[in-house]
Motif scaffolding. Structure first.
Motif, PDB file in Angstrom:
ATOM      1  N   TRP A 146       5.759  11.903   0.803  1.00 28.84           N
ATOM      2  CA  TRP A 146       5.669  10.791   2.006  1.00 28.84           C
ATOM      3  C   TRP A 146       5.137  11.116   3.260  1.00 28.84           C
ATOM      4  O   TRP A 146       4.818  10.565   4.040  1.00 28.84           O
ATOM      5  CB  TRP A 146       7.152  10.252   2.248  1.00 28.84           C
ATOM      6  CG  TRP A 146       8.174  11.569   2.512  1.00 28.84           C
ATOM      7  CD1 TRP A 146       9.168  12.008   1.834  1.00 28.84           C
ATOM      8  CD2 TRP A 146       8.615  11.376   3.931  1.00 28.84           C
ATOM      9  NE1 TRP A 146       9.587  12.742   2.830  1.00 28.84           N
ATOM     10  CE2 TRP A 146       9.422  12.473   4.116  1.00 28.84           C
ATOM     11  CE3 TRP A 146       7.811  11.003   5.206  1.00 28.84           C
ATOM     12  CZ2 TRP A 146       9.689  13.199   5.151  1.00 28.84           C
ATOM     13  CZ3 TRP A 146       8.391  11.707   6.609  1.00 28.84           C
ATOM     14  CH2 TRP A 146       9.554  12.693   6.387  1.00 28.84           C
TER      15      TRP A 146
ATOM     16  N   LEU B 271       1.775   9.937   4.535  1.00 32.15           N
ATOM     17  CA  LEU B 271       1.582   8.559   4.583  1.00 32.15           C
ATOM     18  C   LEU B 271       1.638   7.901   6.293  1.00 32.15           C
ATOM     19  O   LEU B 271       0.826   7.181   6.469  1.00 32.15           O
ATOM     20  CB  LEU B 271       2.769   7.662   3.881  1.00 32.15           C
ATOM     21  CG  LEU B 271       2.585   6.238   3.688  1.00 32.15           C
ATOM     22  CD1 LEU B 271       1.293   5.880   2.941  1.00 32.15           C
ATOM     23  CD2 LEU B 271       3.848   5.593   2.898  1.00 32.15           C
TER      24      LEU B 271
ATOM     25  N   TYR C  85       0.890   3.997  -2.792  1.00 31.63           N
ATOM     26  CA  TYR C  85       0.899   5.490  -2.303  1.00 31.63           C
ATOM     27  C   TYR C  85       1.856   6.118  -3.361  1.00 31.63           C
ATOM     28  O   TYR C  85       1.870   7.255  -3.657  1.00 31.63           O
ATOM     29  CB  TYR C  85       0.871   5.584  -1.012  1.00 31.63           C
ATOM     30  CG  TYR C  85       1.014   7.243  -0.518  1.00 31.63           C
ATOM     31  CD1 TYR C  85      -0.200   7.895  -0.300  1.00 31.63           C
ATOM     32  CD2 TYR C  85       2.403   7.794  -0.273  1.00 31.63           C
ATOM     33  CE1 TYR C  85      -0.131   9.170  -0.030  1.00 31.63           C
ATOM     34  CE2 TYR C  85       2.200   9.105   0.244  1.00 31.63           C
ATOM     35  CZ  TYR C  85       1.054   9.601   0.365  1.00 31.63           C
ATOM     36  OH  TYR C  85       1.049  11.115   0.807  1.00 31.63           O
ATOM     37  N   PHE C  86       3.151   5.948  -3.133  1.00 33.57           N
ATOM     38  CA  PHE C  86       4.326   6.332  -3.748  1.00 33.57           C
ATOM     39  C   PHE C  86       4.053   6.610  -5.346  1.00 33.57           C
ATOM     40  O   PHE C  86       4.328   7.734  -5.939  1.00 33.57           O
ATOM     41  CB  PHE C  86       5.734   5.620  -3.853  1.00 33.57           C
ATOM     42  CG  PHE C  86       6.160   5.606  -2.097  1.00 33.57           C
ATOM     43  CD1 PHE C  86       5.845   6.815  -1.231  1.00 33.57           C
ATOM     44  CD2 PHE C  86       6.768   4.531  -1.338  1.00 33.57           C
ATOM     45  CE1 PHE C  86       6.116   6.827  -0.132  1.00 33.57           C
ATOM     46  CE2 PHE C  86       7.036   4.852  -0.035  1.00 33.57           C
ATOM     47  CZ  PHE C  86       6.882   5.795   0.862  1.00 33.57           C
TER      48      PHE C  86
ATOM     49  N   LEU D  37       0.733  -1.297   0.020  1.00 32.54           N
ATOM     50  CA  LEU D  37       0.058  -0.105  -0.135  1.00 32.54           C
ATOM     51  C   LEU D  37       0.835   1.241  -0.018  1.00 32.54           C
ATOM     52  O   LEU D  37       0.477   2.168  -0.733  1.00 32.54           O
ATOM     53  CB  LEU D  37      -0.987  -0.054   1.137  1.00 32.54           C
ATOM     54  CG  LEU D  37      -1.989  -1.168   1.047  1.00 32.54           C
ATOM     55  CD1 LEU D  37      -2.853  -1.130   2.359  1.00 32.54           C
ATOM     56  CD2 LEU D  37      -2.790  -1.335  -0.164  1.00 32.54           C
ATOM     57  N   SER D  38       1.920   1.303   0.585  1.00 30.66           N
ATOM     58  CA  SER D  38       3.008   2.325   0.643  1.00 30.66           C
ATOM     59  C   SER D  38       3.348   2.461  -0.758  1.00 30.66           C
ATOM     60  O   SER D  38       3.542   3.715  -1.268  1.00 30.66           O
ATOM     61  CB  SER D  38       4.227   2.157   1.622  1.00 30.66           C
ATOM     62  OG  SER D  38       3.601   1.980   3.104  1.00 30.66           O
ATOM     63  N   THR D  39       3.762   1.455  -1.269  1.00 28.02           N
ATOM     64  CA  THR D  39       4.269   1.493  -2.618  1.00 28.02           C
ATOM     65  C   THR D  39       3.237   2.123  -3.603  1.00 28.02           C
ATOM     66  O   THR D  39       3.459   3.079  -4.563  1.00 28.02           O
ATOM     67  CB  THR D  39       4.711   0.040  -3.288  1.00 28.02           C
ATOM     68  OG1 THR D  39       5.933  -0.326  -2.545  1.00 28.02           O
ATOM     69  CG2 THR D  39       5.099   0.199  -4.892  1.00 28.02           C
TER      70      THR D  39
ATOM     71  N   THR E  75       1.205   6.590  -6.936  1.00 26.42           N
ATOM     72  CA  THR E  75       0.159   7.540  -7.246  1.00 26.42           C
ATOM     73  C   THR E  75       0.360   9.119  -6.826  1.00 26.42           C
ATOM     74  O   THR E  75       0.149   9.877  -7.397  1.00 26.42           O
ATOM     75  CB  THR E  75      -1.206   7.092  -6.580  1.00 26.42           C
ATOM     76  OG1 THR E  75      -1.048   6.825  -5.278  1.00 26.42           O
ATOM     77  CG2 THR E  75      -1.695   5.783  -7.115  1.00 26.42           C
ATOM     78  N   ALA E  76       0.798   9.294  -5.443  1.00 21.96           N
ATOM     79  CA  ALA E  76       1.117  10.482  -4.878  1.00 21.96           C
ATOM     80  C   ALA E  76       2.363  11.011  -5.078  1.00 21.96           C
ATOM     81  O   ALA E  76       2.681  12.355  -4.935  1.00 21.96           O
ATOM     82  CB  ALA E  76       0.745  10.541  -3.407  1.00 21.96           C
TER      83      ALA E  76
ATOM     84  N   ILE F 266      -2.155   8.291   7.631  1.00 21.30           N
ATOM     85  CA  ILE F 266      -2.783   7.090   6.891  1.00 21.30           C
ATOM     86  C   ILE F 266      -2.588   5.989   7.899  1.00 21.30           C
ATOM     87  O   ILE F 266      -3.607   5.333   8.361  1.00 21.30           O
ATOM     88  CB  ILE F 266      -2.351   7.046   5.428  1.00 21.30           C
ATOM     89  CG1 ILE F 266      -3.121   8.366   4.798  1.00 21.30           C
ATOM     90  CG2 ILE F 266      -3.334   5.830   5.093  1.00 21.30           C
ATOM     91  CD1 ILE F 266      -2.528   8.136   3.223  1.00 21.30           C
ATOM     92  N   TRP F 267      -1.375   5.471   8.087  1.00 20.90           N
ATOM     93  CA  TRP F 267      -1.073   4.113   8.672  1.00 20.90           C
ATOM     94  C   TRP F 267      -1.486   4.130  10.288  1.00 20.90           C
ATOM     95  O   TRP F 267      -1.703   3.283  10.666  1.00 20.90           O
ATOM     96  CB  TRP F 267       0.454   3.780   8.583  1.00 20.90           C
ATOM     97  CG  TRP F 267       0.450   3.104   7.359  1.00 20.90           C
ATOM     98  CD1 TRP F 267       1.456   3.594   6.187  1.00 20.90           C
ATOM     99  CD2 TRP F 267       0.103   1.893   6.826  1.00 20.90           C
ATOM    100  NE1 TRP F 267       1.480   2.786   5.084  1.00 20.90           N
ATOM    101  CE2 TRP F 267       0.431   1.671   5.256  1.00 20.90           C
ATOM    102  CE3 TRP F 267      -0.734   0.894   7.251  1.00 20.90           C
ATOM    103  CZ2 TRP F 267      -0.015   0.635   4.683  1.00 20.90           C
ATOM    104  CZ3 TRP F 267      -1.183  -0.168   6.448  1.00 20.90           C
ATOM    105  CH2 TRP F 267      -0.634  -0.140   5.112  1.00 20.90           C
TER     106      TRP F 267
END
Length: 393
Positions: free
Chosen positions: A166, A169, A157-158, A153-155, A160-161, A172-173
């Protein structure tokens, strides 16, 4: 709504997902920290050391005081601290010295992580039912699936955003431990040895076999974390692959296979010999490190990183389970000391790899140095004697 022990299990599973977030989100940002804050490799190594060093201190304190404050209060406090530490990563490095800010966040996360580690396993061990070793392995598999979720999910995010975004992020977590706070406030919780007394820690420390358990926990933590903490940077800088490819085929594949191993044992473990499984895992782990270091092609090295996850899967929960079988009256204090030893390994493994890499300029040599831990694990397992009458004298 009336909550049952089933919901207690769910809260414990989410607790281990929180532990995975605390331990694995920051390593995904190491390259960003290097570029944005000009942090050297040795300072990044110190962030890892601080995380697990503070967890060690937390384990030590928790061994004495957790029973006094209660399982519920400790679990809630662990999640509150995780929320504070994670959200702090988004702003603290920008209002004080970046390295100092990251150290503070790492320390707060570590206290929360240490409490989680100490309290969740006894909560599961105290629940009604048999097949404790399988239940323990299934619990620890959620750490792995949490790690997979963090990486995937972090990947996403990276991609798309953008990596430059960062800062949002961690917020969110932090929602995961935030919502689990309310679950732990409500679920029913039993304690270990409700009808008896725990074995005093002084008596446990007087037994040679218990020291062997501590050594095995050190090796289990070091074998797992030396690879998982450095896999992302190793793939990106050492193997020259992109961050997305490196994270997916390095730490993500590592976590998938580790979770697979733990889930399989959680479902089928009653039919397996735990000691033989751990010994074989140690051999496979050492071979995986060698494959990652000496493979002639990056794809094969990444396969070694992933295979390491499969090999370490049973080491930590398996050692916990054997110790609980040997010392059924060990209580929370025993779990805390075992977790402390595991955290010593979690600090020692990545730190040894990092400092050797910094001294030689080659992360492969650092990982090679860390291969000593699974070798010791394999050598030590045959000496364990699972005879609870003998060990509880």
């Amino acid at each position: 709504m009336t909550l049952s022990y089933k919901h207690t299990k769910y809260a414990a599973y989410i607790g281990y997902i929180t532990q995975a977030i605390v331990n694995n989100l920051m390593p995904l940002l190491f390259v960003s920290f290097q570029r944005e804050f000009s942090l050297s490799l040795d300072k990044i190594s110190l962030l890892i050391t601080m995380n697990f060093g503070v967890q060690i201190v937390t384990d030590l304190v928790a061994a004495k005081y957790t029973d006094r404050i209660g399982y519920r209060a400790a679990a809630v406090a662990a999640h509150v601290l995780a929320v504070i530490g994670l959200t702090g990563m988004s702003y603290l490095p920008f209002i004080i010295s970046p390295f100092a800010g990251l150290c503070i966040c790492s320390a707060v996360n570590a206290v929360g992580g240490g409490l989680t580690e100490v309290i969740i396993s006894p909560i599961i061990e105290a629940l009604p039912g048999d097949e404790k070793s399988s239940a323990m392995s299934l619990l620890h598999s959620f750490y792995c699936w949490g790690q997979v979720a963090v990486v995937l999910l972090s990947t996403l995010y990276f991609v798309t955003a953008g990596i430059s975004a960062w800062r949002f992020l961690p917020f969110i977590w932090a929602l995961v431990p935030f919502f689990n706070i309310f679950l732990f406030i409500k679920v029913p919780i039993r304690t270990l040895n409700e009808d008896g007394e725990d074995i005093p820690l002084s008596k446990l420390f007087g037994k040679k076999i218990f020291w062997l358990f501590l050594l095995l926990m050190i090796c289990a933590g070091a074998s797992e974390l030396a690879m998982s903490q450095w896999a992302s940077l190793f793939a990106e800088e050492g193997l020259k692959v992109s961050k997305t490819v490196g994270d997916l085929l390095g730490p993500c594949a590592f976590a998938v296979l580790m979770g697979t191993a733990r889930t399989f044992y959680g479902l089928k473990g009653a039919k397996m010999n735990l000691k033989k499984t751990i010994a074989a895992s140690g051999l496979l782990c050492a071979a995986s490190y060698m494959l990652a270091v000496f493979a002639p092609h990056p794809a094969i090295s990444l396969a070694g990183c992933a295979l390491c996850g499969l090999s370490v899967g049973i080491m930590w929960p398996g050692t916990f389970s054997i110790a609980a079988k040997c010392y059924p009256s060990g209580g929370t204090g025993m779990f805390a000391i075992l977790a402390l030893a595991g955290d010593v390994g979690c600090s020692a493994g990545p730190t040894l790899a990092g400092f050797v890499a910094d001294g030689t300029g080659d992360l492969k040599k650092g990982l090679l140095a860390a291969a000593v831990f699974p070798v010791i694990m394999t050598a030590g397992i045959p000496a364990l004697k699972v005879n609870k009458e003998e060990h509880n004298d």
